[in-house]
Design a protein around this motif. Structure first.
Motif, PDB file in Angstrom:
ATOM      1  N   TRP A 152       5.101   7.007  12.065  1.00 29.34           N
ATOM      2  CA  TRP A 152       6.128   5.968  12.120  1.00 29.34           C
ATOM      3  C   TRP A 152       7.506   6.606  12.199  1.00 29.34           C
ATOM      4  CZ3 TRP A 152       3.697   1.936  13.410  1.00 29.34           C
ATOM      5  CH2 TRP A 152       2.464   1.608  12.857  1.00 29.34           C
ATOM      6  N   ASP A 153       8.368   6.048  13.048  1.00 27.27           N
ATOM      7  CA  ASP A 153       9.684   6.641  13.282  1.00 27.27           C
ATOM      8  C   ASP A 153      10.667   6.336  12.164  1.00 27.27           C
ATOM      9  OD1 ASP A 153       8.682   7.595  15.670  1.00 27.27           O
ATOM     10  OD2 ASP A 153       9.314   5.816  16.797  1.00 27.27           O
ATOM     11  N   ASN A 203      -5.635   3.975  13.605  1.00 28.88           N
ATOM     12  CA  ASN A 203      -5.050   2.791  12.967  1.00 28.88           C
ATOM     13  C   ASN A 203      -3.617   2.556  13.423  1.00 28.88           C
ATOM     14  OD1 ASN A 203      -7.406   2.276  11.545  1.00 28.88           O
ATOM     15  ND2 ASN A 203      -6.769   3.524   9.796  1.00 28.88           N
ATOM     16  N   ARG A 204      -2.867   3.641  13.628  1.00 30.46           N
ATOM     17  CA  ARG A 204      -1.491   3.475  14.116  1.00 30.46           C
ATOM     18  C   ARG A 204      -1.477   2.967  15.562  1.00 30.46           C
ATOM     19  NH1 ARG A 204      -0.733   8.281  11.111  1.00 30.46           N
ATOM     20  NH2 ARG A 204      -0.992   9.549  13.005  1.00 30.46           N
ATOM     21  N   LEU A 241       6.626  -1.999   6.967  1.00 28.49           N
ATOM     22  CA  LEU A 241       5.994  -3.136   7.640  1.00 28.49           C
ATOM     23  C   LEU A 241       4.498  -2.925   7.792  1.00 28.49           C
ATOM     24  CD1 LEU A 241       6.545  -5.859   9.036  1.00 28.49           C
ATOM     25  CD2 LEU A 241       6.857  -4.605  11.173  1.00 28.49           C
ATOM     26  N   HIS A 242       4.072  -1.680   7.943  1.00 27.05           N
ATOM     27  CA  HIS A 242       2.647  -1.345   8.061  1.00 27.05           C
ATOM     28  C   HIS A 242       2.248  -0.489   6.867  1.00 27.05           C
ATOM     29  CE1 HIS A 242       4.236  -1.976  12.181  1.00 27.05           C
ATOM     30  NE2 HIS A 242       3.078  -2.579  12.403  1.00 27.05           N
ATOM     31  N   ALA A 243       2.296  -1.076   5.712  1.00 28.51           N
ATOM     32  CA  ALA A 243       2.004  -0.329   4.496  1.00 28.51           C
ATOM     33  C   ALA A 243       0.545   0.117   4.433  1.00 28.51           C
ATOM     34  CB  ALA A 243       2.349  -1.172   3.270  1.00 28.51           C
ATOM     35  N   SER A 244      -0.346  -0.637   5.035  1.00 27.00           N
ATOM     36  CA  SER A 244      -1.769  -0.277   4.997  1.00 27.00           C
ATOM     37  C   SER A 244      -2.124   0.824   5.981  1.00 27.00           C
ATOM     38  CB  SER A 244      -2.621  -1.520   5.296  1.00 27.00           C
ATOM     39  OG  SER A 244      -2.326  -2.038   6.576  1.00 27.00           O
ATOM     40  N   VAL A 245      -1.186   1.204   6.844  1.00 29.48           N
ATOM     41  CA  VAL A 245      -1.438   2.265   7.842  1.00 29.48           C
ATOM     42  C   VAL A 245      -0.374   3.334   7.648  1.00 29.48           C
ATOM     43  CG1 VAL A 245      -1.834   2.766  10.271  1.00 29.48           C
ATOM     44  CG2 VAL A 245      -2.286   0.479   9.401  1.00 29.48           C
ATOM     45  N   GLY A 279      -1.162  -4.057  18.445  1.00 25.14           N
ATOM     46  CA  GLY A 279      -1.059  -5.414  17.910  1.00 25.14           C
ATOM     47  C   GLY A 279       0.355  -5.938  17.919  1.00 25.14           C
ATOM     48  N   ASP A 280       1.321  -5.054  17.651  1.00 23.88           N
ATOM     49  CA  ASP A 280       2.719  -5.483  17.712  1.00 23.88           C
ATOM     50  C   ASP A 280       3.137  -5.848  19.130  1.00 23.88           C
ATOM     51  OD1 ASP A 280       2.824  -4.990  15.023  1.00 23.88           O
ATOM     52  OD2 ASP A 280       3.759  -3.013  15.226  1.00 23.88           O
TER      53      ASP A 280
END
Length: 527
Positions: free
Chosen positions: A191-192, A214-215, A199-203, A221-222
């Protein structure tokens, strides 16, 4: 003159005009000079000599079949050749191909015959591919399996331009493959920013195939969420709960409030369900009404204007507010910005309530029956839920699962009324018949009305009215007030709304003109 004509006839070297008869036999019509030199035999070179020694027997004439199938006439080899000293050869035995029955040739003057029957027969017998060549022998179909190419390979028929196009296509496929692999690797990066990671705490970020996958899935998905998710994260605005009804009733449009059908005679026609006006205006005092339909706004807005001209429905939501999942438009109630413990969805398709089935009431589709009373029969249950102040509607709805809510609620109400009447009778037996309260009431010193003129709950209970009955009476009075206001001021409200819409339309047109003139460097107004 006569002498000139007779004189040539008397000459001795005159040629007779009669045909010349030759005394030479037919076999030796002409004589040629013969050479006395011995003739040397011709020797074949070694490169063309046959593998087997030649026979010393005289070469006999090639044998022919005694029957020519092409013309169905007798063939006589002796009649076509000269005299021979050897005896005539014996006729050869006919081959199996010659013993086949001869079929008449097609009459091409009547058009090219169809080969569909032969192709279907060959396909049914699982034979090889048949061609449309009438000159081929069907009994030798296995020899024609190369589509008429013979010894030429298949790529021999490909032109240089086609080869160049094929090479370019392969090159483009390889570039697309490399681009896809590189893009997938780029999407799986860490993540940058911290906002993306929150926003993507589970990944979380990190190295590993599972984390990378997963990323990639999260970023994909986004990207697709723009097309599948609602246009806004919250579909309804924030409001003070004290200024609105505490409960929210979400209604579908198609086959619930209206029914549309098409016919050749009339085209599209839309029918309004019986009791819709009473249903909406009566429950408006208890619920915040929301129309949530999967129909596009351009189509549903015109129907809504006819269905609810006085804007009883507070918030209309169309297909743009739904979520698209597995080929269905799903109504996600979590986007409503309301407490789901006080939200009820009424729909005709279970797929629409897939995400929150515990908040949904699924009814049968209305097919246009003019004697339908389903909506009116559902009012007592909805009125009871809002009037009694149920903390969470989901357990209550689950208790009615698998049955008809109006019928089951009527049974429960009857049992509750019988128990109330029994308890009230026992209490009246224990209570003294006369007291200060009864005396004050007789003298008019005690009133059974509240400040606003309505009867209090305790007074209603003493008169044998359940709390539920009192709520219903109050709701009926409020509905009558709403109907009175509509009859008296309905036309005025419609005119005001039309004028407001016209004003907004004019403002939009002026804004469009200003943006158009500003594009070309001109000003909408003179300085």
């Amino acid at each position: 003159m006569l002498r000139r004509a007779v004189l040539p006839l008397t000459r001795p070297n005159i040629l007779l005009s009669t045909p010349r008869v030759s005394t030479v036999p037919a076999s030796h019509a002409r004589w040629y000079a013969k050479t006395t030199k011995p003739k040397a035999p011709y020797k074949l070179p070694d490169s063309v000599k046959p593998s087997k020694p030649e026979s010393t027997k005289p070469v006999q004439q090639e044998q022919y079949t005694s029957e020519q199938a092409e013309f169905e006439t007798k063939a006589d080899p002796q009649a076509n050749t000269g005299s021979q000293t050897s005896d005539a050869p014996e006729p050869t035995q006919p081959t199996p191909e010659q013993e086949l029955p001869q079929r008449p040739l097609p009459d091409l003057t009547q058009g090219i015959p169809s080969t569909l029957a032969a192709e279907l027969e060959a396909r049914s017998k699982k034979r090889g591919s048949t061609t449309l060549n009438l000159t081929e022998d069907p009994s030798r179909s296995e020899e024609y399996g190369d589509d008429g190419r013979g010894d030429i390979p298949k790529d021999g028929y490909v032109s240089s331009l086609d080869r160049k196009r094929a090479r370019m296509a392969n090159l483009m496929y390889a570039l697309f493959l490399l681009g896809g692999v590189g893009g997938m690797a780029y999407l799986g990066r860490n993540w940058d920013t911290e906002e993306e990671e929150k926003l993507h705490a589970s990944v979380p970020s990190g190295w590993g195939f599972g984390l990378w996958y997963n990323r990639v899935k999260a970023r994909m998905g986004d990207i697709t969420s723009y097309y599948k998710d609602p246009a806004f994260p919250t579909l309804l605005p924030d409001e003070d709960p004290n200024l609105r009804q505490p409960y929210t009733l979400v209604l579908s449009l198609e086959d619930l409030l209206v029914h549309s059908e098409w016919s050749r005679e009339h085209g599209w026609r839309v029918a309004k369900r019986p009791g819709v006006d009473y249903f909406l205006r009566y429950l408006n005092q208890y619920y915040e009404l929301v129309l949530f339909t999967s129909v596009p706004s351009m189509m549903a807005d015109q129907v809504l204007r006819k269905l609810d001209p006085y804007r009883i429905i507070r918030w209309p939501l169309f297909r743009e507010a739904t979520r698209y999942r597995d080929g269905e438009y799903v109504k996600d109630l979590s986007y409503l910005n309301r407490d789901l413990s006080k939200v009820i969805l009424i729909d005709t398709k279970e797929e629409h309530a897939r995400l929150q089935p515990e908040n949904a009431i699924i009814l049968d589709k209305w097919n246009g029956d003019s004697k339908d009373k389903t909506l009116v029969a559902l009012i007592p249950f909805l009125e009871y839920m809002a009037g009694m102040g149920v903390e969470d509607v989901r357990p209550v709805l689950k208790s009615f699962e698998g049955g008809s809510i109006p019928v089951e609620f009527a049974k429960r109400e009857k049992a509750m009324r019988e128990r109330f009447e029994k308890e009230l009778e026992e209490e009246q037996k224990k209570r003294p018949r006369r007291g200060m309260g009864n005396l004050a009431s007789a003298l008019g010193l005690k009133s059974g009305r509240s400040v606003d003129g309505e009867q209090t709950a305790s007074q209603g209970l003493q008169e044998g009215k359940m709390l539920w009955d009192q709520i219903r009476e109050r709701g009926q009075k409020n509905y009558e007030m709403i109907e009175k206001e509509i009859r008296e001021n309905g036309e005025k409200w419609l005119a005001e709304m039309a004028a407001e819409e016209e004003k907004l339309r004019q403002e939009q047109m002026e804004s469009m003109k200003g943006s158009l003139t500003g594009m070309f460097g001109a000003s909408g107004k003179s300085q």
